[in-house]
Design a protein around this motif. Structure first.
Motif, PDB file in Angstrom:
ATOM      1  N   UNK A   1     -31.121 -59.534  26.986  1.00  0.00           N
ATOM      2  CA  UNK A   1     -31.569 -60.926  27.017  1.00  0.00           C
ATOM      3  C   UNK A   1     -30.909 -61.705  25.891  1.00  0.00           C
ATOM      4  N   UNK A   2     -30.539 -62.936  26.182  1.00  0.00           N
ATOM      5  CA  UNK A   2     -29.994 -63.847  25.183  1.00  0.00           C
ATOM      6  C   UNK A   2     -30.472 -65.251  25.530  1.00  0.00           C
ATOM      7  N   UNK A   3     -30.255 -66.182  24.629  1.00  0.00           N
ATOM      8  CA  UNK A   3     -30.696 -67.553  24.883  1.00  0.00           C
ATOM      9  C   UNK A   3     -30.083 -68.098  26.168  1.00  0.00           C
ATOM     10  N   UNK A   4     -28.860 -67.668  26.475  1.00  0.00           N
ATOM     11  CA  UNK A   4     -28.171 -68.156  27.673  1.00  0.00           C
ATOM     12  C   UNK A   4     -28.728 -67.554  28.955  1.00  0.00           C
ATOM     13  N   UNK A   5     -29.488 -66.466  28.844  1.00  0.00           N
ATOM     14  CA  UNK A   5     -30.051 -65.843  30.035  1.00  0.00           C
ATOM     15  C   UNK A   5     -29.956 -64.335  29.997  1.00  0.00           C
ATOM     16  N   UNK A   6     -29.757 -63.738  31.164  1.00  0.00           N
ATOM     17  CA  UNK A   6     -29.707 -62.286  31.298  1.00  0.00           C
ATOM     18  C   UNK A   6     -28.268 -61.813  31.455  1.00  0.00           C
ATOM     19  N   UNK A   7     -27.935 -60.761  30.728  1.00  0.00           N
ATOM     20  CA  UNK A   7     -26.625 -60.119  30.828  1.00  0.00           C
ATOM     21  C   UNK A   7     -26.873 -58.712  31.365  1.00  0.00           C
ATOM     22  N   UNK A   8     -26.347 -58.435  32.547  1.00  0.00           N
ATOM     23  CA  UNK A   8     -26.713 -57.222  33.279  1.00  0.00           C
ATOM     24  C   UNK A   8     -25.488 -56.401  33.639  1.00  0.00           C
TER      25      UNK A   8
ATOM     26  N   UNK B   1     -21.239 -60.819  26.056  1.00  0.00           N
ATOM     27  CA  UNK B   1     -22.161 -61.073  24.950  1.00  0.00           C
ATOM     28  C   UNK B   1     -21.457 -61.782  23.796  1.00  0.00           C
ATOM     29  N   UNK B   2     -20.196 -61.462  23.586  1.00  0.00           N
ATOM     30  CA  UNK B   2     -19.431 -62.123  22.528  1.00  0.00           C
ATOM     31  C   UNK B   2     -19.103 -63.562  22.927  1.00  0.00           C
ATOM     32  N   UNK B   3     -18.601 -63.752  24.146  1.00  0.00           N
ATOM     33  CA  UNK B   3     -18.089 -65.060  24.549  1.00  0.00           C
ATOM     34  C   UNK B   3     -19.174 -66.042  24.974  1.00  0.00           C
ATOM     35  N   UNK B   4     -20.246 -65.539  25.576  1.00  0.00           N
ATOM     36  CA  UNK B   4     -21.268 -66.438  26.107  1.00  0.00           C
ATOM     37  C   UNK B   4     -22.560 -66.431  25.295  1.00  0.00           C
ATOM     38  N   UNK B   5     -22.926 -65.270  24.758  1.00  0.00           N
ATOM     39  CA  UNK B   5     -24.171 -65.186  23.993  1.00  0.00           C
ATOM     40  C   UNK B   5     -23.961 -65.442  22.507  1.00  0.00           C
ATOM     41  N   UNK B   6     -22.698 -65.423  22.064  1.00  0.00           N
ATOM     42  CA  UNK B   6     -22.411 -65.710  20.665  1.00  0.00           C
ATOM     43  C   UNK B   6     -22.595 -64.543  19.729  1.00  0.00           C
ATOM     44  N   UNK B   7     -22.700 -63.325  20.253  1.00  0.00           N
ATOM     45  CA  UNK B   7     -22.824 -62.149  19.399  1.00  0.00           C
ATOM     46  C   UNK B   7     -21.506 -61.868  18.689  1.00  0.00           C
ATOM     47  N   UNK B   8     -21.602 -61.243  17.527  1.00  0.00           N
ATOM     48  CA  UNK B   8     -20.398 -60.689  16.920  1.00  0.00           C
ATOM     49  C   UNK B   8     -19.998 -59.454  17.719  1.00  0.00           C
ATOM     50  N   UNK B   9     -18.791 -58.984  17.515  1.00  0.00           N
ATOM     51  CA  UNK B   9     -18.339 -57.807  18.256  1.00  0.00           C
ATOM     52  C   UNK B   9     -19.231 -56.602  17.971  1.00  0.00           C
ATOM     53  N   UNK B  10     -19.601 -56.413  16.697  1.00  0.00           N
ATOM     54  CA  UNK B  10     -20.460 -55.274  16.339  1.00  0.00           C
ATOM     55  C   UNK B  10     -21.838 -55.405  16.979  1.00  0.00           C
ATOM     56  N   UNK B  11     -22.409 -56.616  16.940  1.00  0.00           N
ATOM     57  CA  UNK B  11     -23.723 -56.840  17.552  1.00  0.00           C
ATOM     58  C   UNK B  11     -23.670 -56.570  19.053  1.00  0.00           C
ATOM     59  N   UNK B  12     -22.610 -57.047  19.690  1.00  0.00           N
ATOM     60  CA  UNK B  12     -22.486 -56.888  21.136  1.00  0.00           C
ATOM     61  C   UNK B  12     -22.373 -55.421  21.526  1.00  0.00           C
ATOM     62  N   UNK B  13     -21.570 -54.660  20.789  1.00  0.00           N
ATOM     63  CA  UNK B  13     -21.436 -53.239  21.106  1.00  0.00           C
ATOM     64  C   UNK B  13     -22.740 -52.499  20.835  1.00  0.00           C
ATOM     65  N   UNK B  14     -23.447 -52.915  19.781  1.00  0.00           N
ATOM     66  CA  UNK B  14     -24.718 -52.269  19.467  1.00  0.00           C
ATOM     67  C   UNK B  14     -25.743 -52.536  20.563  1.00  0.00           C
ATOM     68  N   UNK B  15     -25.808 -53.785  21.039  1.00  0.00           N
ATOM     69  CA  UNK B  15     -26.794 -54.139  22.069  1.00  0.00           C
ATOM     70  C   UNK B  15     -26.393 -53.628  23.447  1.00  0.00           C
ATOM     71  N   UNK B  16     -25.094 -53.550  23.701  1.00  0.00           N
ATOM     72  CA  UNK B  16     -24.640 -53.190  25.031  1.00  0.00           C
ATOM     73  C   UNK B  16     -24.281 -51.735  25.221  1.00  0.00           C
ATOM     74  N   UNK B  17     -24.505 -50.926  24.157  1.00  0.00           N
ATOM     75  CA  UNK B  17     -24.047 -49.535  24.222  1.00  0.00           C
ATOM     76  C   UNK B  17     -24.713 -48.757  25.350  1.00  0.00           C
ATOM     77  N   UNK B  18     -26.023 -48.887  25.476  1.00  0.00           N
ATOM     78  CA  UNK B  18     -26.735 -48.113  26.492  1.00  0.00           C
ATOM     79  C   UNK B  18     -27.508 -48.992  27.474  1.00  0.00           C
ATOM     80  N   UNK B  19     -27.529 -50.289  27.255  1.00  0.00           N
ATOM     81  CA  UNK B  19     -28.440 -51.158  27.990  1.00  0.00           C
ATOM     82  C   UNK B  19     -27.982 -51.433  29.413  1.00  0.00           C
ATOM     83  N   UNK B  20     -28.952 -51.443  30.314  1.00  0.00           N
ATOM     84  CA  UNK B  20     -28.707 -51.929  31.670  1.00  0.00           C
ATOM     85  C   UNK B  20     -28.813 -53.440  31.712  1.00  0.00           C
ATOM     86  N   UNK B  21     -29.534 -54.005  30.742  1.00  0.00           N
ATOM     87  CA  UNK B  21     -29.683 -55.451  30.670  1.00  0.00           C
ATOM     88  C   UNK B  21     -29.965 -55.893  29.253  1.00  0.00           C
TER      89      UNK B  21
END
Length: 299
Positions: A106-113, A84-104
């Motif tokens: 969505x970002x402009x680049x596509x699906x991160x699963x 999410x940081x390298x490909x979706x452009x999230x900040x580290x905090x945003x990426x950890x917040x979005x990826x903490x519990x998620x199975x998937x």
């Protein structure tokens, strides 16, 4: 400088570990064009299931995608966040917040699963997850280049509406069955309906996340689905897509609702609240949702 054989082996193992940590273990372009719906066998792969869901969203629900979108499947939470940081452009905090519990995600680049979660999800759960997140990719495409975005309750309710439609179109579960399950989930929720937040309070993501964490997904995701379901019932899905697409314009976001719907958002939400609080009691308890605790959603 010469290195011993054991040292070289250790170095190579370490480099391989770093490579595995920094990238997905599967990456592929999502295929959503073509004249006919992709055929699925009884046990479709992740790629096949994503392609089928994307094709249905594009061709049966008439929702757009960027010209190229990809699916990235990661081995665990850490690699997902890294992606999410390298490909979706999230900040580290945003990426950890979005990826903490998620199975998937969505970002402009596509699906991160997360592949470790997908491995424990059954077919209908995976199909629902992919459809929900692909809906968010399409929503982002619809508003691209404009000012702001729709309220979070509309975005999430619409993504779950897309999910339920895709499950129906795939023949996995009828729309009526999914809707009945959602109604039973709401009526049987530990949080009484009268304690559900007003949807006007769920316009932003922070309020949405806080309410979901405090009150459960029935009070947010399930409520939002029923609101969008009723909006579609009254005015049609094309009007909802048109509304989401107006956020690509240069005009002020508050104008978009009145340009599309013949009823004010206040009146619609007031009428929906009455409808929500008068839902009939359940004839039987709702079973666990398809995505269980792995992914906040409804149905």
């Amino acid at each position: 400088m010469k290195r011993s054989a054991p040292a070289l082996i250790s170095l190579l193992v370490g480099l391989a570990g770093c490579a595995a940590l920094s990238g997905p273990y599967r990456e592929y372009e999502i295929r959503f064009e073509g004249d006919s719906q992709p055929a699925l066998g009884p046990s479709p792969s992740t790629e096949e299931l994503i392609n089928a869901a994307a094709w249905l969203i594009r061709h049966k629900l008439d929702m757009p995608f960027p010209p190229v979108i990809k699916a990235y499947v990661y081995v665990n939470q850490a690699t997902l966040v890294d992606g999410l940081v390298k490909l979706a452009g999230d900040s580290s905090d945003e990426a950890w917040d979005r990826g903490r519990y998620a199975a998937g995600v969505a970002a402009r680049a596509g699906l991160f699963l997360r592949g470790d979660y997908l491995a424990h999800m059954h077919l209908v759960g995976r199909a629902g997850l992919f459809a929900h997140e692909l809906a968010h990719v399409s929503q982002a495409r619809l508003r691209e280049g404009g000012k702001g975005r729709a309220a979070q309750w509309i975005l999430e309710g619409h993504a779950d509406w897309v999910k339920v439609r895709v499950l129906d179109l795939l023949g996995y579960r009828s729309y009526a069955e999914s809707r009945d399950h959602i109604v039973r989930t709401i009526v049987g929720s530990p949080t009484p309906i009268k304690m559900f937040p007003d949807l006007r309070e769920l316009g932003g993501n922070d309020a949405w996340v806080a309410s979901t964490n405090k009150l459960g997904s029935a009070a947010t995701y399930c409520q939002a689905f029923l609101a969008v379901d009723w909006l579609v019932e009254r005015y049609g899905s094309a009007k909802v897509t048109e509304f989401l697409g107006r956020f690509s314009l240069d005009s002020a976001p508050p104008e978009h609702w009145t340009k599309v719907f013949p009823i004010s958002s206040r009146q619609f939400l007031d009428e929906f609240r009455i409808r929500l609080e008068n839902l009939p009691g359940p004839t039987r308890a709702a079973e666990g949702g398809n995505l269980a605790a792995l992914q906040p959603s409804c149905g």
